[in-house]
Design an enzyme around this catalytic site. Structure first.
Site, mmCIF file in Angstrom:
data_model
loop_
_atom_site.group_PDB
_atom_site.id
_atom_site.type_symbol
_atom_site.label_atom_id
_atom_site.label_comp_id
_atom_site.label_asym_id
_atom_site.label_seq_id
_atom_site.Cartn_x
_atom_site.Cartn_y
_atom_site.Cartn_z
ATOM 1 N N GLU A 7 0.824 -1.213 0.000
ATOM 2 C CA GLU A 7 0.000 0.000 0.000
ATOM 3 C C GLU A 7 0.854 1.256 0.000
ATOM 4 O OE1 GLU A 7 -3.413 2.139 2.740
ATOM 5 O OE2 GLU A 7 -3.408 -0.036 2.503
ATOM 6 N N LYS A 8 1.995 1.198 0.693
ATOM 7 C CA LYS A 8 2.858 2.366 0.810
ATOM 8 C C LYS A 8 4.311 1.956 0.558
ATOM 9 C CE LYS A 8 0.058 4.277 4.608
ATOM 10 N NZ LYS A 8 -0.576 3.059 5.140
ATOM 11 N N ASP A 103 -2.669 -2.481 3.433
ATOM 12 C CA ASP A 103 -2.756 -2.448 4.891
ATOM 13 C C ASP A 103 -3.867 -3.383 5.366
ATOM 14 O OD1 ASP A 103 -0.690 -0.694 5.159
ATOM 15 O OD2 ASP A 103 -1.899 1.050 5.681
ATOM 16 N N ASP A 105 -6.701 -3.597 6.723
ATOM 17 C CA ASP A 105 -7.996 -3.083 7.117
ATOM 18 C C ASP A 105 -8.899 -2.995 5.888
ATOM 19 O OD1 ASP A 105 -7.133 -0.854 5.710
ATOM 20 O OD2 ASP A 105 -6.888 0.420 7.473
ATOM 21 N N TYR A 334 0.888 -2.104 13.524
ATOM 22 C CA TYR A 334 -0.022 -1.313 12.689
ATOM 23 C C TYR A 334 -0.948 -0.456 13.541
ATOM 24 C CZ TYR A 334 -3.521 -0.308 9.099
ATOM 25 O OH TYR A 334 -4.380 0.319 8.239
ATOM 26 N N ARG A 336 -3.588 1.697 12.778
ATOM 27 C CA ARG A 336 -4.988 2.010 12.445
ATOM 28 C C ARG A 336 -5.925 0.855 12.808
ATOM 29 N NH1 ARG A 336 -5.452 6.233 8.298
ATOM 30 N NH2 ARG A 336 -3.398 7.116 7.930
#
Length: 653
Positions: A7-8, A103, A105, A334, A336
């Site tokens: 994702e990043k 990520d 989620d 993580y 979040r």
């Protein structure tokens, strides 16, 4: 070639770090020695198309166009990240297999799924995509995660739920914002009246609290304290007096307010006159050992609330600092996360994690000597962990003292709550005595510490001060030496601050009147998600609907005017509750996407008609505060991930 799509960039680098070396770095990707390749998104590479992409006429805001409901939804590459999207497209042509490393989620699942679909990954190839779930960027944790790849198809319902949420927020936010902004212009208000499924009920909470404070009328209430002395006790206990509080009976209900406080002074005075100098009898002596287990490790909201109370940090500051601790320093897992539990398999890692804490934080050295690694608290529960788990420290070792003060504060706080899981319960003995005097009941309580337990590592958590009662038995007589009338004043509710507003968002069930809606909200995450709540609050500040004075959060005139102009359904949590129930049902395969979206689309027509039927008179004559969203500002929508991306996503909510 096996292609990992993170994702990043930070996550991409963490994956590459454990792949075969030497590495070959190219623009937007890293190749390993065995031919695998890691690439990454930069937050959202795609965003929902603007209304004018469906029809150029929609560029001009007009009530005649509403509601805008796309027949075929379109995604558009974000201008700033088109280059990285092209890199991924090229690599997909070379790849034999694909690993989704978004990520862990709902948003992270959808983010990469949308890129794959947009770039033409379909059919059997889409079915063969694997899912990599990483909550800790340190090499040992990443290597472990690579041994636990799952089929990405398992997460289709989660992705579908996120897609439904995204589109529903677009439909509701675009149409309601345009409708009320246009109506506002008719009464001379020239700002953007941003309306969202989550942001507007949050604003409604603050407006309602402000109104309660403004219209609050204080009134006195009364308590009676009796000073009692046991009769016939042993010499060494003679003269030991204790206080007991009057407990009004059911017959006093007409003289009490809604909170059960006595508001009749003559009644309280009568009680005082009746008991003073009279003998009473002990009716009950209840002795119990009270035990309290350690609080669970943090999810993001719980951490934001605690950090706001302790360090006066805003929700957004906590999120941004935690992103640094996770991505840049790899000191925490993580951030979040919406879970406060941990997988059972992680329990075995505790000695290594604690060894790192002993090296990283000198002030914990003494507490670590009493850690009991055989203890497994309620935090370890596989049934309450799926894609991500609670926020805990990692095995990373570094000189934490070199970090900024806010990062140190958060790291130490997260570490202490983790260590608390290996300590026994906090325990104290509580004695409650009930004494009847002249027909009235009085209660006295005393508490004595037995074991400080987990509060050894959470020393600033309030501990019970020891208090004592003389030895008493049922049937024993006590003399009421004096009776004291205590007159107090009711106080208005306190204005919101970051901690209490976040608590209201996560515990929104307490703020609705419908029992059915309360049940739905208790079973969901409240208003917003872990990743979006901070951004939603910040959005309301940017729109000048909220203001901050020191720690206090209140609504502006524009915020109050907007809430007064909207139908109640838009300013309360009831609609959000229904949405969340449906979205959760989609993620659990209980209902289909269309069962949620079709009724939503139909509901837009009466909502727009209601907006057109009433002018927002409460906004008449109000100026648009500087930076508050005049006509030239874009309406509040957006996409993206990361510290600023969550704010953008919150725009439609």
């Amino acid at each position: 070639m096996r292609l990992f799509i993170a994702e990043k960039p930070s996550l991409g680098r963490a994956i590459a770090a454990v792949l075969a070396k030497p590495h070959r770095k190219q623009d937007g990707c890293i190749y390993s020695a065995d031919g695998d390749c890691v690439t990454w998104c930069v937050g959202h590479l795609l965003e929902q198309a603007e209304p004018q992409h469906y029809d150029p006429a929609f560029k001009k805001w007009s009530l005649e166009h509403l509601p805008i409901v796309p027949e075929n939804w379109q995604l558009m590459p974000k201008a700033k990240t088109k280059k990285q999207l092209a890199v991924i497209k090229s690599l997909l042509r070379e790849a034999d297999s694909v690993v989704h490393a978004g990520d862990p989620d709902r948003e992270g699942q959808l983010l990469v799924d949308q890129v794959l679909a947009y770039l033409g990954v379909k059919g059997e190839r889409a079915a063969s995509v694997q899912r990599l779930l990483i909550s800790d960027l340190n090499p040992p944790a990443v290597r472990q995660a690579l041994t636990q790849l799952r089929s990405n198809r398992e997460f289709i319902p989660l992705s579908t739920s996120a897609l439904a949420r995204s589109r529903a927020d677009w439909l509701y936010g675009i149409n309601m914002t345009r409708a009320y902004t246009l109506q506002g212009r008719k009464v001379g208000y020239d700002g953007v009246l941003s309306v969202g499924r989550v942001q507007t009920p949050v604003l409604g909470l603050v407006v309602k609290r402000d109104a309660e404070i403004e219209h609050f009328v204080s009134h006195p209430f009364y308590q009676v304290e009796a000073l009692l002395e046991p009769i016939g006790v042993a010499d060494e206990d003679a003269g030991k007096r204790f206080s007991a509080s009057w407990q009004p009976s059911e017959a006093c209900r007409p003289y009490q307010d809604e909170q059960g406080r006595v508001i009749s002074k003559p009644l309280a005075e009568n009680v005082c006159s009746r008991i003073e100098g009279q003998q009473g009898v002990v009716k009950a002596v209840d002795k119990r050992l009270k035990k309290y287990n350690a609080p669970l490790p943090f999810n993001l909201s719980a951490l934001q609330i605690e950090a706001s109370k302790r360090f006066a940090m805003t929700a957004q500051q906590v999120l941004e600092h935690c992103q640094q601790l996770y991505e840049r320093y790899q000191l925490i897992t993580y951030p979040r996360s919406d879970s406060r539990h941990l997988p059972v398999a992680q329990h075995a890692m505790a000695p290594r994690v604690c060894a790192s804490l002993a090296e990283n934080i000198s002030e914990l050295a003494q507490e670590l000597t009493a850690v009991d690694y055989s203890r497994r608290s309620r935090a370890w529960n596989d049934s309450k962990v799926d894609a991500h788990h609670a926020i805990i420290p990692t095995e990373k070792r570094m000189a934490v003292a070199s970090l900024s003060e806010p990062l140190q504060q958060l790291y130490l706080l997260i570490s202490r709550f983790y260590l608390a899981q290996f300590y026994p319960p906090y325990q104290y003995n509580e004695t409650a005595v009930r004494v009847e005097i002249a027909g009235g009941m009085f209660v006295a309580k005393a508490k004595q510490l037995v074991d400080v337990g987990f509060k050894r590592v959470l020393p600033d958590r309030r501990q019970q001060q020891d208090s004592f009662l003389p030895p008493l038995v049922v049937g024993q007589s006590c003399l009421c030496r004096t009776a004291k009338l205590l007159e107090k004043q009711t106080e208005p509710p306190k204005p919101y601050d970051d901690a209490t507003l976040l608590a209201a968002m996560t515990g929104i069930a307490r703020h609705v009147s419908s029992a059915e809606v309360r049940k739905i909200l208790k079973d969901t995450d409240g208003l917003g998600t872990e990743a979006t709540r901070a951004g939603i609050i910040e959005l309301l500040f940017r729109r000048k609907f909220l203001r901050r004075a020191a720690k206090t959060i209140t609504a502006t005139a524009a915020g109050r005017g907007l809430v007064a102009s909207l139908p109640e359904s838009a300013t309360t949590a009831d609609m959000t509750a229904q949405w969340e129930a449906s979205l959760n049902a989609i993620s659990e395969r209980q209902i289909r996407y269309g069962c949620f979206m079709q009724p939503l689309q139909q509901s837009l027509y009466p909502l727009i008609a209601e907006a057109q039927a009433v002018l927002p008179e409460a906004l008449k004559g109000l100026p648009v505060e500087k930076g508050g969203g005049g006509k030239k500002r874009r309406r509040s929508t957006g996409g993206g991930r990361g510290s600023t991306a969550a704010k953008a996503r919150a725009g439609r909510r």
